[in-house]
Design a protein around this motif. Sequence first.
Motif, PDB file in Angstrom:
ATOM      1  N   GLY A 411      44.220  48.762  52.751  1.00  0.00           N
ATOM      2  CA  GLY A 411      43.571  48.599  51.461  1.00  0.00           C
ATOM      3  C   GLY A 411      44.297  47.663  50.526  1.00  0.00           C
ATOM      4  N   GLU A 412      45.620  47.545  50.633  1.00  0.00           N
ATOM      5  CA  GLU A 412      46.369  46.677  49.733  1.00  0.00           C
ATOM      6  C   GLU A 412      45.893  45.229  49.867  1.00  0.00           C
ATOM      7  N   GLY A 413      45.715  44.593  48.737  1.00  0.00           N
ATOM      8  CA  GLY A 413      45.292  43.201  48.735  1.00  0.00           C
ATOM      9  C   GLY A 413      43.792  42.997  48.730  1.00  0.00           C
ATOM     10  N   THR A 414      43.015  44.071  48.897  1.00  0.00           N
ATOM     11  CA  THR A 414      41.557  43.954  48.827  1.00  0.00           C
ATOM     12  C   THR A 414      41.092  44.173  47.389  1.00  0.00           C
ATOM     13  N   PHE A 415      39.842  43.820  47.132  1.00  0.00           N
ATOM     14  CA  PHE A 415      39.276  43.954  45.798  1.00  0.00           C
ATOM     15  C   PHE A 415      38.484  45.249  45.727  1.00  0.00           C
ATOM     16  N   LEU A 416      38.713  46.039  44.685  1.00  0.00           N
ATOM     17  CA  LEU A 416      38.037  47.328  44.546  1.00  0.00           C
ATOM     18  C   LEU A 416      36.717  47.122  43.805  1.00  0.00           C
ATOM     19  N   ALA A 417      35.610  47.410  44.503  1.00  0.00           N
ATOM     20  CA  ALA A 417      34.285  47.214  43.918  1.00  0.00           C
ATOM     21  C   ALA A 417      34.051  48.206  42.792  1.00  0.00           C
ATOM     22  N   ASN A 418      33.169  47.848  41.895  1.00  0.00           N
ATOM     23  CA  ASN A 418      32.851  48.703  40.762  1.00  0.00           C
ATOM     24  C   ASN A 418      32.219  50.007  41.239  1.00  0.00           C
ATOM     25  N   ALA A 419      32.449  51.085  40.505  1.00  0.00           N
ATOM     26  CA  ALA A 419      31.883  52.400  40.822  1.00  0.00           C
ATOM     27  C   ALA A 419      31.759  53.206  39.544  1.00  0.00           C
ATOM     28  N   ARG A 420      30.736  54.044  39.477  1.00  0.00           N
ATOM     29  CA  ARG A 420      30.610  54.971  38.358  1.00  0.00           C
ATOM     30  C   ARG A 420      31.716  56.009  38.434  1.00  0.00           C
ATOM     31  N   GLY A 481      41.502  58.459  48.109  1.00  0.00           N
ATOM     32  CA  GLY A 481      41.764  59.639  47.299  1.00  0.00           C
ATOM     33  C   GLY A 481      42.584  59.280  46.080  1.00  0.00           C
ATOM     34  N   ALA A 482      43.427  58.265  46.220  1.00  0.00           N
ATOM     35  CA  ALA A 482      44.210  57.738  45.105  1.00  0.00           C
ATOM     36  C   ALA A 482      44.410  56.250  45.355  1.00  0.00           C
ATOM     37  N   VAL A 483      44.341  55.447  44.281  1.00  0.00           N
ATOM     38  CA  VAL A 483      44.444  54.005  44.440  1.00  0.00           C
ATOM     39  C   VAL A 483      45.099  53.410  43.198  1.00  0.00           C
ATOM     40  N   LEU A 484      46.086  52.564  43.425  1.00  0.00           N
ATOM     41  CA  LEU A 484      46.731  51.822  42.349  1.00  0.00           C
ATOM     42  C   LEU A 484      45.941  50.518  42.161  1.00  0.00           C
ATOM     43  N   VAL A 485      45.296  50.381  41.022  1.00  0.00           N
ATOM     44  CA  VAL A 485      44.443  49.216  40.752  1.00  0.00           C
ATOM     45  C   VAL A 485      45.186  48.274  39.814  1.00  0.00           C
ATOM     46  N   ARG A 486      45.371  47.055  40.270  1.00  0.00           N
ATOM     47  CA  ARG A 486      46.033  46.051  39.458  1.00  0.00           C
ATOM     48  C   ARG A 486      45.119  45.618  38.311  1.00  0.00           C
ATOM     49  N   PRO A 487      45.664  45.006  37.262  1.00  0.00           N
ATOM     50  CA  PRO A 487      44.811  44.573  36.149  1.00  0.00           C
ATOM     51  C   PRO A 487      43.731  43.581  36.549  1.00  0.00           C
ATOM     52  N   ASP A 488      43.924  42.830  37.655  1.00  0.00           N
ATOM     53  CA  ASP A 488      42.911  41.866  38.082  1.00  0.00           C
ATOM     54  C   ASP A 488      41.860  42.484  38.990  1.00  0.00           C
ATOM     55  N   GLY A 489      41.948  43.799  39.251  1.00  0.00           N
ATOM     56  CA  GLY A 489      40.949  44.490  40.048  1.00  0.00           C
ATOM     57  C   GLY A 489      41.307  44.634  41.513  1.00  0.00           C
ATOM     58  N   TYR A 490      42.428  44.056  41.942  1.00  0.00           N
ATOM     59  CA  TYR A 490      42.848  44.174  43.338  1.00  0.00           C
ATOM     60  C   TYR A 490      43.671  45.452  43.549  1.00  0.00           C
ATOM     61  N   VAL A 491      43.669  45.918  44.787  1.00  0.00           N
ATOM     62  CA  VAL A 491      44.347  47.156  45.148  1.00  0.00           C
ATOM     63  C   VAL A 491      45.821  46.875  45.416  1.00  0.00           C
ATOM     64  N   GLY A 492      46.685  47.612  44.713  1.00  0.00           N
ATOM     65  CA  GLY A 492      48.118  47.471  44.932  1.00  0.00           C
ATOM     66  C   GLY A 492      48.677  48.494  45.896  1.00  0.00           C
TER      67      GLY A 492
END
Length: 534
Positions: A411-420, A481-492
């Motif tokens: 998952g690291e380095g991928t972009f996290l799509a928008n979700a409600r 279950g848990a994800v660190l989201v960078r300010p640019d929207g990418y997964v850290g």
Amino acid sequence: MRVQVAVVGGGPVGLLIAAELAAFGVDTVVLEARDDVSEQPKATTLHARAVQCLARRGRLPEGGFGGSVSGSFGGASGGCFAGGSSAADFHFAGVPGLVITVPEGEPVPILKCPQAELERLFERQARAAGARVLRGHAVTGLVEEPDAVVVTAAGPAGPVSCIAQYVVGADGARSLVRELAGIASDTYPATVSALAGQARLVDPGALSPGWHRTPRGWLAAKPDADGSLHLRTLDCAGAQGERGAAPTPEELEREVSRIAGRDIRLAEPRWLSRFSDFTRLARRFRAGRILLAGDAAHVHFPIGGQGLSTGVLDAVNLGWKLALTVRGEAGAELLDSYDRERRPAARRVIENTRAQLGLMRPVPEGDEVARMLGAVLADGGGEGLAGMVSGQDTVYERWVGSADAVRSRGGEGTFLANARLHTGGHRGGAETDLIGMLRGGGPVLLVLGGSVPDLYEELVRPWGGTVRVVRARAAAAVPYGAVLVRPDGYVGWAEAEGGGGGEGLREALAAYFGARCGELAVVGRPPYLRDSFG
């Protein structure tokens, strides 16, 4: 004048970087030689990934540009988002039929906005956040010292000296910052000649809007609101002899007529310029305290409208990393990761624009190639090309953590799509979405579903002044279950629901935000971390 960061160049990339830095509380100055925003037509296209990142940074205006921005689920994302998935027609190498799509809840896949309007927006945002924009200041010198960079400029009131911790060169293709910093480049010489300009047709029916391929070259005609046409010509026979010579109205009319194969009379020509396929990629985007972004770092043939988007993505990648570095909240490798992530992305843009030009060159089989490519695109076979042109297939190098840890999580380095999202907290929670949660803020550890929030809050405690923990339930499936989201929207960092118990999270936090000893008491949070989500 002493500042934390000096940005050289007040185009859209430089002003966006300044807005980002200032929003994080960094003392920032922009040095720009021009007295005002140029109205000359330049770039007008922002592709999907750039638009998505700008939405997450809160950089899109309420109501969009003329109401042209849609997407998102509403909530805290802002009034310019109207919901629903969307698609847009585009082209590849001048051949129509490429369809660019975005996931539900994201803004439009292609945002059309004149570069001048974008510059004015980013300048307003930069000034509102506290950045100083000094127009009429042409940089004349740059010297890096052990703990600072001294920039000299000629201003309206005389010479100016600026001492900065870091300097960002966003000063265009002929970057003086790049030259003075001694940053070498890999280049490809020009092989084609091209003209651009805006004019009216004396006979309105002489040239229809769109792309026109002939045995003598290409014509692109795009209507403007005032009834004129933005014209582009391409001659693949060879490079121009006098690159610096200003084109004349007569030259533009002759070239349009020659390529069309008939006389086409033009009236009121303006904004005439030359361009080519000269290509440059700086061999490094960082040299000590000096960084490059936008055209100062990479230049390519302007096919597919990818130049502005690539520069915008440089800015949103660099802004938060440089801000945290200046604030002393970054890991040792964080600023280096700007080059690791953005230079390969720029190289891919260069490769695909060179490939598109190759398809556009006149060959005996050109018509057959164009028809076959058009059929493939019309049949839905351009998904990979659409992801490449729109930037949505960009995955950043997984530079954080050990190889074993990376393999076990993914998952690291991928972009996290928008979700409600429905967020928890002491205020009873709120309905929002990922865009609204990230909007203009810092990094977030999003704890979802059946995960144990207290565990992650304890792990993050030493970084509590930098990383915000948000407990939430997602209305649709989010693969973590848990994800660190960078300010640019990418997964850290990320882990699957119910797995790992935070394994590798401290390692990732230390890599991004520096090692922290013990549990740090957080007396107060910076303004960009204050929110209503608990």
